[in-house]
Design an enzyme around this catalytic site. Structure first.
Site, PDB file in Angstrom:
ATOM      1  N   CYS A 208       0.836  -1.197   0.000  1.00  0.00           N
ATOM      2  CA  CYS A 208       0.000   0.000   0.000  1.00  0.00           C
ATOM      3  C   CYS A 208       0.877   1.255   0.000  1.00  0.00           C
ATOM      4  CB  CYS A 208      -0.943   0.004   1.199  1.00  0.00           C
ATOM      5  SG  CYS A 208      -0.100   0.049   2.788  1.00  0.00           S
TER       6      CYS A 208
ATOM      7  N   GLU B  88      -2.416   0.533  -4.792  1.00  0.00           N
ATOM      8  CA  GLU B  88      -1.721  -0.655  -4.296  1.00  0.00           C
ATOM      9  C   GLU B  88      -0.804  -1.157  -5.413  1.00  0.00           C
ATOM     10  OE1 GLU B  88      -2.515  -2.478  -1.199  1.00  0.00           O
ATOM     11  OE2 GLU B  88      -3.613  -0.665  -0.667  1.00  0.00           O
TER      12      GLU B  88
END
Length: 122
Positions: free
Chosen positions: A31, A75
């Protein structure tokens, strides 16, 4: 498969991954692709040291995933494969020709530029 928090993998986890030669492929879900992934990839792919023993990994594919549309957050799923133990690490790194970005056969990234990949999920 590892999916660490924004701070990335703990040093003990990186050490365990590097030390366990039975792990030949690692899927890293990040992330924080411009922060902790860069740091962790450097440690996973670096030549063996006293602290990080075992054969290094090499990045073999990367796929950005836009899980939060209309936001700048993205992501990144990256695949690392263990390097073979039959040649010096520096020779293997130089012999790698390209890294393919999953899903886009035209997105070859020269092996030399793999550390400067920019991810943009617009």
């Amino acid at each position: 498969v590892v999916d660490p928090a924004r701070d990335g993998l703990h040093a003990d986890v990186i050490r365990a991954l590097r030390h366990n030669n039975e792990i030949q492929r690692l899927i890293y879900v990040s992330c924080n692709p411009t922060g902790s992934l860069v740091k962790d990839a450097g440690l996973l792919c670096a030549p063996p040291t006293k602290k990080y023993k075992g054969l290094p990994f090499k990045p073999t594919s990367a796929q950005p995933v836009d899980m939060f549309p209309l936001t700048p957050h993205c992501e990144l799923v990256m695949t690392f494969d263990r390097m073979a133990g039959d040649a010096p690490v520096h020779e293997k790194m130089e012999s790698e020709e390209t890294i393919k970005a999953d899903g886009d056969p035209n997105a070859d990234i020269p092996g030399e530029a793999a550390s400067s990949v920019e991810v943009n999920c617009k």
